[in-house]
Enzyme design. Sequence first.
Site, mmCIF file in Angstrom:
data_model
loop_
_atom_site.group_PDB
_atom_site.id
_atom_site.type_symbol
_atom_site.label_atom_id
_atom_site.label_comp_id
_atom_site.label_asym_id
_atom_site.label_seq_id
_atom_site.Cartn_x
_atom_site.Cartn_y
_atom_site.Cartn_z
ATOM 1 N N ASN A 1 0.842 -1.201 0.000
ATOM 2 C CA ASN A 1 0.000 0.000 0.000
ATOM 3 C C ASN A 1 0.877 1.251 0.000
ATOM 4 O O ASN A 1 2.094 1.159 0.015
ATOM 5 C CB ASN A 1 -0.965 -0.012 1.194
ATOM 6 C CG ASN A 1 -0.219 -0.122 2.504
ATOM 7 O OD1 ASN A 1 0.536 0.765 2.866
ATOM 8 N ND2 ASN A 1 -0.407 -1.238 3.202
ATOM 9 N N ASP B 1 -4.207 -6.192 4.859
ATOM 10 C CA ASP B 1 -5.252 -7.027 5.465
ATOM 11 C C ASP B 1 -5.153 -8.477 4.992
ATOM 12 O O ASP B 1 -5.572 -9.385 5.682
ATOM 13 C CB ASP B 1 -6.627 -6.450 5.128
ATOM 14 C CG ASP B 1 -6.873 -5.152 5.900
ATOM 15 O OD1 ASP B 1 -6.520 -5.123 7.094
ATOM 16 O OD2 ASP B 1 -7.357 -4.179 5.307
ATOM 17 N N LYS C 1 9.408 -17.092 -10.082
ATOM 18 C CA LYS C 1 8.706 -15.962 -10.717
ATOM 19 C C LYS C 1 7.597 -16.507 -11.633
ATOM 20 O O LYS C 1 7.864 -17.398 -12.457
ATOM 21 C CB LYS C 1 9.714 -15.139 -11.524
ATOM 22 C CG LYS C 1 9.091 -13.914 -12.134
ATOM 23 C CD LYS C 1 10.072 -13.131 -12.997
ATOM 24 C CE LYS C 1 9.323 -12.053 -13.739
ATOM 25 N NZ LYS C 1 10.028 -11.542 -14.882
ATOM 26 N N LYS D 1 -14.097 0.445 16.908
ATOM 27 C CA LYS D 1 -12.740 -0.097 16.850
ATOM 28 C C LYS D 1 -12.063 -0.031 18.218
ATOM 29 O O LYS D 1 -11.279 -0.898 18.567
ATOM 30 C CB LYS D 1 -11.925 0.682 15.807
ATOM 31 C CG LYS D 1 -11.213 -0.238 14.826
ATOM 32 C CD LYS D 1 -10.560 0.516 13.716
ATOM 33 C CE LYS D 1 -11.470 0.608 12.503
ATOM 34 N NZ LYS D 1 -10.859 1.291 11.370
ATOM 35 N N LYS E 1 -11.001 -3.699 19.521
ATOM 36 C CA LYS E 1 -9.567 -4.007 19.612
ATOM 37 C C LYS E 1 -9.005 -3.688 21.002
ATOM 38 O O LYS E 1 -7.799 -3.747 21.199
ATOM 39 C CB LYS E 1 -8.791 -3.238 18.544
ATOM 40 C CG LYS E 1 -9.208 -3.595 17.098
ATOM 41 C CD LYS E 1 -8.179 -3.164 16.091
ATOM 42 C CE LYS E 1 -8.718 -3.312 14.666
ATOM 43 N NZ LYS E 1 -7.678 -3.281 13.652
HETATM 44 O O1 C5P Z 1 -9.255 -2.409 11.444
HETATM 45 P P1 C5P Z 1 -8.364 -1.408 10.772
HETATM 46 O O2 C5P Z 1 -7.426 -2.002 9.774
HETATM 47 O O3 C5P Z 1 -9.081 -0.216 10.249
HETATM 48 O O4 C5P Z 1 -7.482 -0.845 11.991
HETATM 49 C C1 C5P Z 1 -6.411 0.016 11.787
HETATM 50 C C2 C5P Z 1 -5.483 -0.073 12.949
HETATM 51 O O5 C5P Z 1 -5.197 -1.435 13.201
HETATM 52 C C3 C5P Z 1 -4.139 0.589 12.703
HETATM 53 O O6 C5P Z 1 -3.682 1.082 13.942
HETATM 54 C C4 C5P Z 1 -3.285 -0.560 12.186
HETATM 55 O O7 C5P Z 1 -1.912 -0.336 12.485
HETATM 56 C C5 C5P Z 1 -3.824 -1.731 12.962
HETATM 57 N N1 C5P Z 1 -3.808 -3.005 12.234
HETATM 58 C C6 C5P Z 1 -2.969 -4.009 12.651
HETATM 59 N N2 C5P Z 1 -2.982 -5.222 12.018
HETATM 60 C C7 C5P Z 1 -3.781 -5.430 10.972
HETATM 61 C C8 C5P Z 1 -4.648 -4.415 10.521
HETATM 62 C C9 C5P Z 1 -4.623 -3.207 11.161
HETATM 63 O O8 C5P Z 1 -2.213 -3.799 13.613
HETATM 64 N N3 C5P Z 1 -3.759 -6.596 10.362
#
Ligand code: C5P
Length: 414
Positions: free
Chosen positions: A213, A282, A292, A341, A345
């Site tokens: 990204n 994600d 490759k 969130k 979390k």
């Molecule tokens: O759920 P979302 O991706 O929107 O959450 C964003 C937050 O979660 C950010 O602080 C990101 O660093 C963290 N994050 C993470 N591991 C992931 C996805 C997001 O630590 N796999």
Amino acid sequence: MSALEGRRILLGISGGIAAYKSAYLCRRLKDHGADVWVSMTKHATQFITTLTMETVSERDVLVEMFPKDKYVGTRHIDISDWTELAIIAPATANLIGRYANGLADDLLTTLLISMTCPVLICPAMNTDMWNHPAVQQNMKALRDRGVHFADPGSGILACKTVGIGRMAEPDDIVTVAETLFQTAHVNDLEGQHIVVTAGPTRERIDPVRYLSNYSSGKMGYAIADAALKRGAKVTLISGPTALTPPTGVDFIPVETAEEMHAAAVARFSSCQAAIATAAVSDWRVSSPSTNKLPKADGPPTIELTANPDILAALGERKSPHQYLVGFSLETDPKRLVSTDKLTSKNLDLLVANNPMTAGSEFGGDTNEAILVDRSNDGDELGLLSKRDLAHRILDRVAAHVATAAAAAAQTRTT
Ligand code: C5P
């Protein structure tokens, strides 16, 4: 009580005529209760003697990189670690140029380059030197890095011309130093360990291709740098970026989300706060190819698997004394301020921002964020530099640390 009481200040003196005022500056700092250690460049010793500075500071004066008959070892690091604020007065064009360009060709510049604490530069030079584009560019580079300046005043200069270039008056420098201790949060995170995740992750498709990204890592690196300057021990776990890690961080480079997850979880129990700025992919490729993928085979169908949520994993492991900060990137303004969130979390603070907002784009130096915790509807901070936003987030961490320390002290006395 002065904000300088008991503070450890390194007073750096470079070779300009304003060095005659440095003895008085040292005396004033001492009057305010500071412990002052003086380092002089060789040129500075032409303007004022080490004996004078030794007498007013009541310490040996640091000049030589390799003094005769003295144990040297890694003393430049020990002195930097000792220092809570460095004041360079006077700072000549030469000293500023060497510092801005990372040169370390004498003891004072070597100390400067190994320092993580705030630095206050007090320039003094002739007006034409001050106006020279190289000097202006060097000062801009230092200001952009968070170095503080007590700007020179105008008046009669040693060269008999009238203009800008006179070093700020020692009493004004003392006031700036006091303000720095009050507002730059000097050492309010001392003794705290902060883990920061930063940058993007890369998920391999094959040995030469990956999914990733646009994250630049700038926000996380700014937080790591600001936390260091406030005295914290910082672990920076970073995906691939074009940035140089701040001097003094424990830097853990990683590539994939799984590597970042393992690194963060392993360090979490030893920290007081974790700040997850990383833009973690994600998904990862379910079965990356070891060879490759040949173009001739046509576009591949890539199956993806969900990556571990690092922040959620830290939230599950969080103890009451720990403070956990997450970032939330939403392009839909209606979704920006949501406490979902925070609860899902187990976070203490959510930094919500929208990369579609002007000034908050990926890779920029500014960010418009809203700080959301369980007690408010969102604190809109407006557009800030990433450095300032870093400090606003760390203010929350510092407040939590102070409350936790007060609660622990209360428990001990009851
Ligand atoms: O759920 P979302 O991706 O929107 O959450 C964003 C937050 O979660 C950010 O602080 C990101 O660093 C963290 N994050 C993470 N591991 C992931 C996805 C997001 O630590 N796999």
